[in-house]
Design an enzyme around this catalytic site. Structure first.
Site, short mmCIF file in Angstrom:
data_model
loop_
_atom_site.label_atom_id
_atom_site.label_comp_id
_atom_site.label_asym_id
_atom_site.label_seq_id
_atom_site.Cartn_x
_atom_site.Cartn_y
_atom_site.Cartn_z
N ARG A 1 0.75 -1.37 0.04
CA ARG A 1 -0.08 -0.02 -0.06
C ARG A 1 0.83 1.41 0.08
NH1 ARG A 1 -3.38 -2.84 -1.73
NH2 ARG A 1 -5.62 -3.22 -0.92
N GLU B 1 -3.96 7.96 -4.92
CA GLU B 1 -4.16 7.33 -6.30
C GLU B 1 -5.41 8.00 -7.06
OE1 GLU B 1 -4.15 3.12 -5.74
OE2 GLU B 1 -1.90 3.18 -4.93
N HIS C 1 -1.40 0.56 -9.96
CA HIS C 1 -1.96 -0.56 -8.87
C HIS C 1 -2.75 -1.72 -9.66
CE1 HIS C 1 -3.96 -0.45 -4.66
NE2 HIS C 1 -3.82 -1.54 -5.21
#
Length: 320
Positions: A231, A260, A279
């Site tokens: 993360r 993000e 991601h």
């Protein structure tokens, strides 16, 4: 008697609707990827498959029947865990479905850096023929895996095919297959100077937030490469940018970020020693199948027998 309801926040074709209806003959099984279409059912759902942030107000304010949430992700830091715990709702994660695709991404990034694929791709765009001083290889190097869960274990197994020395960090400190030496989190700074590659595979918790900041980068080799598929907030990004600028580490492969999508003004975009993926490390053609067949259906069998789902049951105290 009103029907018990299972809500699935996915397109019906992604889940085995008929099989679920057979397992739950007296239930209403509803699948749709638009939360607005599920508004009525969300207020009465007993089980929810695939948590979405948009459903939080309905769930927390209007639903009194909810008993179990099966997430579509391994991480659960985006769920209101305290509120769900207070309500007595159990949560199970998708931990384990990512081991193959993410371990492949980890080695794609490691090999990309080491064999300068990232440099050659840039050179190809401008038709430049240059060897870029290629000399590195990953065979027999040392890899440090921070978080030896399903992904970490698969990464360690692949590392052994490259005859690498594998160091690991896990909370318990217990040994694991293919890991030559295991450390506990408080020993991280002792392990870092030994590593040619450092791979972060941790969940985001209060303990792991900013686990990697200026002191850790200073402990690493200036030739070391860092990979983060855990993360984003595990890394203090401002400190990382400075470490890259000061050449305290050689490069970083990032699939996750503090914000993000990564803001357009982030210096990370322009750095030659950074590889960015959006991601997507866990993306795979088998994702839905693995979540449904390997996790949700076994848990559902326990649930309909009056038992608590036990596969990937989230520990609220630990946050994962």
């Amino acid at each position: 008697m009103e029907k018990r309801i299972l809500v699935i926040n996915l397109k019906p074709e992604l889940v085995q609707i008929e099989r679920l209806k057979q397992m739950l003959p007296n239930w209403e099984v509803v699948a749709d990827n638009d939360p607005d279409h599920l508004e009525h059912y969300l207020k009465e759902a007993e089980i929810i498959l695939h948590w979405k942030k948009a459903i939080a107000p309905t769930i927390l304010e209007e639903n009194t029947r909810l008993k179990w949430i099966q997430t579509w992700s391994a991480g659960v830091n985006n769920l209101p865990l305290e509120a769900l715990q207070a309500r007595g709702v159990c949560v199970t994660s998708a931990n384990g479905v990512h081991a193959y695709p993410i371990s492949e991404t980890i080695f794609a990034l490691m090999l990309g850096f080491t064999r300068k694929i990232h440099t050659y791709v840039r050179q190809q765009q401008v038709k430049t023929w240059h060897h870029a001083h290629l000399s590195g290889e990953i065979h027999k190097k040392t890899i440090g895996i921070i978080g030896v869960g399903a992904i970490g274990k698969e990464t360690a197994k692949i590392a052994k095919a490259f005859k690498m020395k594998v160091l690991g960090v896990r909370h318990s400190g217990n040994p694991a297959d293919d890991v030559d030496q295991m450390f506990q989190p408080e020993q991280l700074d002792e392990m870092l100077p030994q590593c040619d590659y450092v791979v972060i595979t941790l969940p985001l918790t209060t303990e792991t937030t900013h686990m990697f900041a200026a002191p850790q980068f200073k402990r690493m080799k200036d030739s070391a490469l860092l990979i983060n598929i855990g993360r984003g907030p595990i890394i203090q990004e401002e400190d990382l940018i400075e470490a890259l600028e000061q050449k305290e580490i050689a490069g970083v492969g990032l699939d996750v970020f503090a914000t993000e999508p990564l803001p357009e003004d982030s210096p990370l975009w322009e750095m030659d020693n950074v590889i960015i993926t959006p991601h997507t490390a866990g993306a795979t053609e088998y994702y839905a199948t693995r979540v449904i067949e390997d996790i949700f259906l076994p848990n559902l069998e326990h649930y309909i027998q009056g038992e608590t789902p036990n596969k990937n049951l989230v520990n609220f105290e630990k946050g994962y």
